[in-house]
Design an enzyme around this catalytic site. Sequence first.
Site, short mmCIF file in Angstrom:
data_model
loop_
_atom_site.label_atom_id
_atom_site.label_comp_id
_atom_site.label_asym_id
_atom_site.label_seq_id
_atom_site.Cartn_x
_atom_site.Cartn_y
_atom_site.Cartn_z
N TRP A 262 51.89 12.23 -5.37
CA TRP A 262 50.80 12.25 -4.39
C TRP A 262 50.72 10.93 -3.65
O TRP A 262 50.44 10.89 -2.45
CB TRP A 262 49.47 12.53 -5.09
CG TRP A 262 48.29 12.54 -4.18
CD1 TRP A 262 47.79 13.59 -3.46
CD2 TRP A 262 47.43 11.41 -3.86
NE1 TRP A 262 46.69 13.21 -2.73
CE2 TRP A 262 46.45 11.88 -2.94
CE3 TRP A 262 47.41 10.07 -4.25
CZ2 TRP A 262 45.46 11.05 -2.44
CZ3 TRP A 262 46.42 9.25 -3.74
CH2 TRP A 262 45.46 9.74 -2.85
N HIS A 263 50.98 9.83 -4.35
CA HIS A 263 50.90 8.52 -3.72
C HIS A 263 52.04 8.25 -2.76
O HIS A 263 51.91 7.43 -1.86
CB HIS A 263 50.85 7.42 -4.78
CG HIS A 263 49.52 7.30 -5.47
ND1 HIS A 263 49.17 8.04 -6.58
CD2 HIS A 263 48.43 6.54 -5.19
CE1 HIS A 263 47.95 7.74 -6.96
NE2 HIS A 263 47.47 6.83 -6.13
N GLY A 264 53.16 8.92 -2.94
CA GLY A 264 54.27 8.70 -2.03
C GLY A 264 55.55 9.34 -2.54
O GLY A 264 55.78 9.42 -3.75
#
Length: 350
Positions: free
Chosen positions: A188-190
Amino acid sequence: MSSMFTGGKVEAEHHFGYYALFVSFFPQLVAGPIERAGNLLPQLKSVKKFEESACISGLKAMLWGYYKKIVVADTLAVYVNQVYGNLADYEGLALAVAAFFFSLQIYCDFSGYSDIAAGTAKLLGIDFMDNFAAPYFAASIQEFWKRWHISLSAWFRDYVYIPLGGSRCPAARRCRNLLITFLASGIWHGADWTFLAWGAIHGLAQVIEHMLCGPLGRLRQFRLGRFISWAAVFGFCNAAWVFFRADNLADAVYVLSNMRNGITSPASYIRNGYISLDINKFRLAYLAFLIVILLAADYFLYRNKGQKTGCMELFLKNPAVEWVLFVMLGVLVVLFSQKGAAAEFVYFQF
């Protein structure tokens, strides 16, 4: 309020104006806190009236958020960017300090944003959920995630962990569920191997804690044992954040494998580290001063069971003392903010 934590069902909103206001409510539009409809929509629909106490609380929260962001986070970012931008030029203590500084930077950056967002919403008569609650005082990884980015942790719990079976299943499946949830959090963060590694590390740590919950629980019953647990968790989080900050896995491995270089000669280890970072005694005292204020406020919050968002209220018996402290905080923000060098909020990239 309970629906924002339990994932309870909320009836569809058919009024386009309220729906549009919910999705575009600017204080939490970019990086959160991630407010659920069950908490935010009823507040948006309710009649608002001016409340002096609410405005004062909102301004205090914003002031504390500005201190964390433009004073602490942006000051530490100078050193973090210096090291991570030229890793080959640094080793030993300089890498360890950069890792420690980034742990504080990302916390002050994001929790500062959350405080500013919550304070702004408070001025408009809206109460946001608490998004941080002194996470670096946690004595377990599980406790850390109950205190760090609480709105996102609750979202992954309700929409990933629990649908997978949560904790109401055999131990092996629960460990699988924990690992999948944190891998999803990393992605989700990258879309990068560094974020996946960061999520995997936290997921594995949760699995290990679950498997050793008995011995670890008994250890934390004693003051010394809780201190050891806190030190271990804080050190673990510092190491895990290296993957979050590094540009690639090779850089992260370089930082973790080289930060102990020269530690067998403590005097030269310390001297070489501060020389390479160009931190003189005055600058060191200044950085320590900023960090002590941050830790003191968070410890007060931790001791008061995380009441209120950030440092919105100090709960002091003498209001005059509280006002003096906030006036002094305002002076610090004006004098020591990184003017002309403010960095973008870290979480804006996710």
